[in-house]
Design an enzyme around this catalytic site. Structure first.
Site, mmCIF file in Angstrom:
data_model
loop_
_atom_site.group_PDB
_atom_site.id
_atom_site.type_symbol
_atom_site.label_atom_id
_atom_site.label_comp_id
_atom_site.label_asym_id
_atom_site.label_seq_id
_atom_site.Cartn_x
_atom_site.Cartn_y
_atom_site.Cartn_z
ATOM 1 N N ARG A 84 0.829 -1.210 0.000
ATOM 2 C CA ARG A 84 0.000 0.000 0.000
ATOM 3 C C ARG A 84 0.873 1.275 0.000
ATOM 4 O O ARG A 84 0.551 2.267 0.667
ATOM 5 C CB ARG A 84 -0.929 0.041 1.227
ATOM 6 C CG ARG A 84 -1.977 -1.045 1.235
ATOM 7 C CD ARG A 84 -3.001 -0.847 0.132
ATOM 8 N NE ARG A 84 -4.096 -1.795 0.252
ATOM 9 C CZ ARG A 84 -4.079 -3.045 -0.243
ATOM 10 N NH1 ARG A 84 -3.024 -3.486 -0.909
ATOM 11 N NH2 ARG A 84 -5.125 -3.829 -0.097
ATOM 12 N N CYS A 102 -10.749 -0.338 3.244
ATOM 13 C CA CYS A 102 -10.054 -0.535 4.510
ATOM 14 C C CYS A 102 -9.547 0.798 5.043
ATOM 15 O O CYS A 102 -8.961 1.592 4.316
ATOM 16 C CB CYS A 102 -8.901 -1.519 4.339
ATOM 17 S SG CYS A 102 -9.497 -3.208 4.202
#
Ligand code: EPU
Length: 326
Positions: A176, A226
């Site tokens: 990420r 998320c």
């Protein structure tokens, strides 16, 4: 944020006749949260994006570039500047290469590549938002990460306003993470390198991914995906210590990564609600807007989660969502 002057307002309106004023950002975010953007500009081509950035710089007003709005939280006060939404959704498939403008929706590209007989990017159907955002955050799900397919990324480097084509290695992708999170750029387009494959099998894989998603993640809810990155560990000792404390499953230990959703679940925080923001009862790392939630509700809930995880496990969760106007 400083109030814009009449001169600045005039300059923007003159140079961007289609610009909207006081546009509620709740209309442009998956969370359906956010106060008004003083100016909001839908950039339909990459030239429009570049033009809007230079207008903003010349007028001396702040700007913020957004993609699909799937991974951002905009403040309740809004944004006293120009929000530029990258809305060039064009793409071109040539052989096993897919050249994609930053505003194209990731899920749509996943389906189009499968239709063109390409495989490898099926997992992209599970990713909300646009390709620009996916590159920025090295999006991934169900075993795939966009870095595994990227050949090049074209971006405008904001420090010196130079266009740069980055190779995969130069993008410095991590979990990420990418170079673009550390040095301000506007991602304009990317080229993916996929494989010729079996269309029927690829379609089956898409169906499988969609049903896994339905089983494990909230559907049809106002959410930004998320909220936190999963916790990564370099140090075996740190993990060893946690192993005793939290009965951590072996596969997490082997991957040296503990899912934030699992930690949140363990602490019994699923369903926890502040104002109109709730930790999804389905998946602990998803926060949902029950309707009329404020950015402040999200911030308070997210802070509470971080504090509890820190106190219980000594783990500092990192944000995955981006903040605009704070
Ligand atoms: N788990 C729980 N309780 C929960 C949630 C998860 O016990 O409430 C457990 C699951 O049972 C599983 C583990 O935690 O053993 C991991 O959960 P899951 O498979 O749902 O994956 P995740 O690590 O929570 C990641 C990505 C998602 C991606 C999924 C599916 C991050 C931060 N999240 O979630 O990506 O869709 O894998 O591959 O890396 C996103 O980045 O926005 C996102 C949604």
């Amino acid at each position: 944020m400083n109030q814009l002057t009449d001169q600045q307002i005039e300059a923007v309106m003159k140079a961007l006749p289609q610009v909207k004023q006081d546009e509620s950002m709740s209309l442009h975010t998956y969370l359906k949260i956010g106060g008004p953007a003083r100016f909001f500009y839908l950039a339909k081509t990459l030239e429009d994006v570049i033009h809007a950035v230079s207008v903003s710089r010349e007028a001396g007003i702040p700007f913020s570039v957004i993609g699909g709005g799937s991974n951002i939280l905009v403040s309740d006060e809004g944004y006293e500047g120009l929000v530029i939404q990258v809305a060039d959704t064009t793409y071109k498939i040539e052989g096993n290469h897919v050249r994609i403008a930053a505003g194209a929706f990731t899920a749509l590209i996943a389906r189009a590549s499968v239709e063109a007989g390409l495989e490898g990017f099926e997992w992209g159907v599970g990713v909300p938002g646009t390709i620009g955002g996916a590159v920025y955050g090295n999006a991934g799900c169900f075993g795939g990460e966009i870095k595994d397919h990227i050949e090049t990324v074209d971006a405008l480097r904001l420090a010196d306003a130079v266009f740069v084509t980055y190779s995969n290695v130069e993008c410095r992708f991590g979990y990420r993470d990418s170079h673009f999170k550390h040095e301000p750029h506007i991602i304009l387009s990317t080229t993916l390198n996929l494989k010729m494959g079996d269309k029927i099998k690829a379609k089956e894989k898409i169906t499988e991914i969609m049903s896994k998603r339905k089983e494990t993640q909230p559907q049809g809810a106002f959410t930004a995906g998320c909220l936190f990155k999963n916790a990564s560990f370099q140090d075996e000792k740190e993990l060893e210590k946690l192993k005793h404390e939290a009965e951590i499953p072996l596969d997490f230990l082997q991957n040296k990564r503990i899912p934030a959703g699992w930690l949140i679940d363990k602490l019994g925080l699923k369903g926890k609600t502040i104002g109109r923001a709730q930790v999804s009862p389905i998946h602990g790392n998803f926060l949902v807007n029950l309707g009329q939630a404020k950015a402040q509700d999200v911030i308070q809930l997210s802070s509470l989660i971080k504090m509890k995880i820190r106190d219980e496990y000594g783990i500092l969760l990192e944000d995955e969502i981006q903040y605009v106007g704070f």
